[in-house]
Scaffold this active site. Structure first.
Site, PDB file in Angstrom:
ATOM      1  N   SER A  50       0.799  -1.221   0.000  1.00 60.37           N
ATOM      2  CA  SER A  50       0.000   0.000   0.000  1.00 60.37           C
ATOM      3  C   SER A  50       0.834   1.274   0.000  1.00 60.37           C
ATOM      4  O   SER A  50       0.319   2.346  -0.340  1.00 60.37           O
ATOM      5  CB  SER A  50      -0.948   0.013   1.204  1.00 60.37           C
ATOM      6  OG  SER A  50      -0.228  -0.053   2.419  1.00 60.37           O
ATOM      7  N   ASP A 342      -2.110   8.642   7.749  1.00 55.71           N
ATOM      8  CA  ASP A 342      -3.044   7.831   8.521  1.00 55.71           C
ATOM      9  C   ASP A 342      -2.257   6.926   9.467  1.00 55.71           C
ATOM     10  O   ASP A 342      -1.110   7.236   9.804  1.00 55.71           O
ATOM     11  CB  ASP A 342      -3.977   7.039   7.594  1.00 55.71           C
ATOM     12  CG  ASP A 342      -3.238   6.049   6.682  1.00 55.71           C
ATOM     13  OD1 ASP A 342      -2.038   5.798   6.913  1.00 55.71           O
ATOM     14  OD2 ASP A 342      -3.865   5.520   5.744  1.00 55.71           O
ATOM     15  N   HIS A 345       0.625   5.159   6.760  1.00 59.35           N
ATOM     16  CA  HIS A 345       1.261   5.686   5.559  1.00 59.35           C
ATOM     17  C   HIS A 345       1.727   7.131   5.715  1.00 59.35           C
ATOM     18  O   HIS A 345       1.049   7.932   6.352  1.00 59.35           O
ATOM     19  CB  HIS A 345       0.279   5.605   4.386  1.00 59.35           C
ATOM     20  CG  HIS A 345      -0.308   4.247   4.200  1.00 59.35           C
ATOM     21  ND1 HIS A 345      -1.559   3.910   4.693  1.00 59.35           N
ATOM     22  CD2 HIS A 345       0.188   3.140   3.608  1.00 59.35           C
ATOM     23  CE1 HIS A 345      -1.814   2.646   4.393  1.00 59.35           C
ATOM     24  NE2 HIS A 345      -0.773   2.147   3.746  1.00 59.35           N
TER      25      HIS A 345
END
Length: 378
Positions: A50, A342, A345
């Protein structure tokens, strides 16, 4: 974009001229008239999780997806599936390499579009196939490598089966791989879902990951990769998610995780040395020390303009790290002051700093044995 005005640079390569008869625009990518372009490589292929996924998870059944606001709130194209407020690390790196556009996700490109590269990364993915299953569907590193193999077959058709010309083309491309974070966060240290922590000591687990990762990267080499960037795992014991969960008395960070991933990172660097030392002839691998760069960014946060280094800009609960950014949640007002977007990340600003360090730093503590700018020039 490579210039189309001066064709004299193409005449020197008969193979390329033959290809032009079938796929006329390939010369946009192959023509390397340095005076007419700032693009440092013809294509860029990306593998990872991600941290660099840009939309491959949008159409699959998974909790690991970011195709909703406020993700992408600062990205020019809006919400795309990137797990941050703006650009990812590889977006910033593509710009530094001179690409006129961001590298698109593999999920939505095929055919001759693949000539400039593809992003195969998938949120929640890992080196091990089962990693991330707790969050739903994803493309593991094995699947990403298989998808790249299919890409090579498509490119071979574009090159009319001329393996020599295809190999020469791919040898100029940049490859990036950043794997391992989820093998710890969404596998080894998720003991209520996975049994790996009972099956392996931290040393044995790192060795098992390295054995699989070496095989996967060797497969990329066998499929034409020659200029390869391999990123280590960052200081994930200090991300907001861990800060919200960890109750250790001596430190805010979860040093158990940090120590475990340090074993893996040390092995990745040795693996890069082995690849460069003759194990994979003709290849040049660059090791990015993401642990060092993330640690240094925290230590020198104020000098980069960061004021908040232990909380997510968007999220729920302690440190905005207990639940990640929810749909339509209102994020912090000034994202430039936050290191983390967040629970997991970095923000766009942090990604840009990491990319600049990896691209041009002369310190081998960030990029080893050479930086990415030097790799592209080889």
């Amino acid at each position: 974009m490579y210039s189309v005005l001066n064709m004299s640079c193409l005449i020197k390569d008969k193979k390329i001229n033959n290809i032009l008869g079938v796929v006329g625009f390939i010369f946009l990518f192959i023509c390397r008239c340095e005076a007419q372009t700032s693009q440092l490589a013809p294509c860029f292929f990306i593998f990872g999780d991600s941290l660099v996924d840009n939309g491959n998870n949008n159409g699959i059944l998974t909790l690991a997806r970011a195709n909703y606001r406020p993700y992408g709130i600062d990205f020019p194209q809006g919400t795309t599936g990137r797990f941050t407020n703006g650009r990812t690390f590889v977006d910033a790196l593509a710009q530094l390499l001179g690409f006129p556009n961001y590298i698109p996700p593999y999920a939505r490109i095929r055919g001759n579009e693949l000539l400039r590269g593809a992003n195969f990364a998938s949120g929640a993915s890992g080196i091990r196939d089962e990693t991330g299953n707790n969050l739903g569907a994803h493309s593991s590193m094995n699947r990403q490598v298989s998808n790249y193999g299919r890409t090579v077959e498509e490119l071979r058709r574009a090159f009319r089966g001329d393996n020599g010309a295809l190999s020469a083309y791919l040898s100029k491309c940049i490859f990036y791989s950043g794997m391992g974070s989820n093998d710890y966060l969404n596998n080894y240290y998720m003991t209520n879902f996975y049994s790996t922590s009972k099956q392996f000591t931290t040393t044995a687990y790192a060795n098992a990951l390295l054995q699989d990762y070496s095989r996967q990267l060797t497969t990329l080499y066998n499929l034409g990769a020659r200029k390869v960037i391999v990123a280590s795992v960052g200081q994930i014991g200090c991300i907001p998610y861990q800060l919200a969960r960890y109750t250790g008395n001596n430190t805010k960070c979860n040093e158990d995780i940090n120590n475990a991933i340090s074993l893996f990172n040390s092995g990745v660097r040795k693996m890069v040395d082995n690849f460069n030392g003759g194990q994979l002839p003709g290849a040049k691998f660059v090791y990015l020390d993401s642990y060092k760069s993330s640690n240094d960014l925290v230590a020198n946060a104020a000098s980069y303009g960061f004021e908040v280094i232990d909380k997510g800009c968007c999220g729920v609960g302690k440190n905005n790290g207990q639940i990640t950014c929810l749909p339509l949640e209102e994020p912090c007002d000034d994202r430039t002051k936050y290191l983390f977007w967040d629970a997991f990340h970095p923000t766009e600003n942090a990604n840009i700093i990491y990319a600049k360090q990896a691209f041009s730093s002369n310190s081998k503590s960030y990029a080893y044995p050479i930086n990415i700018q030097q790799l592209a020039a080889l």
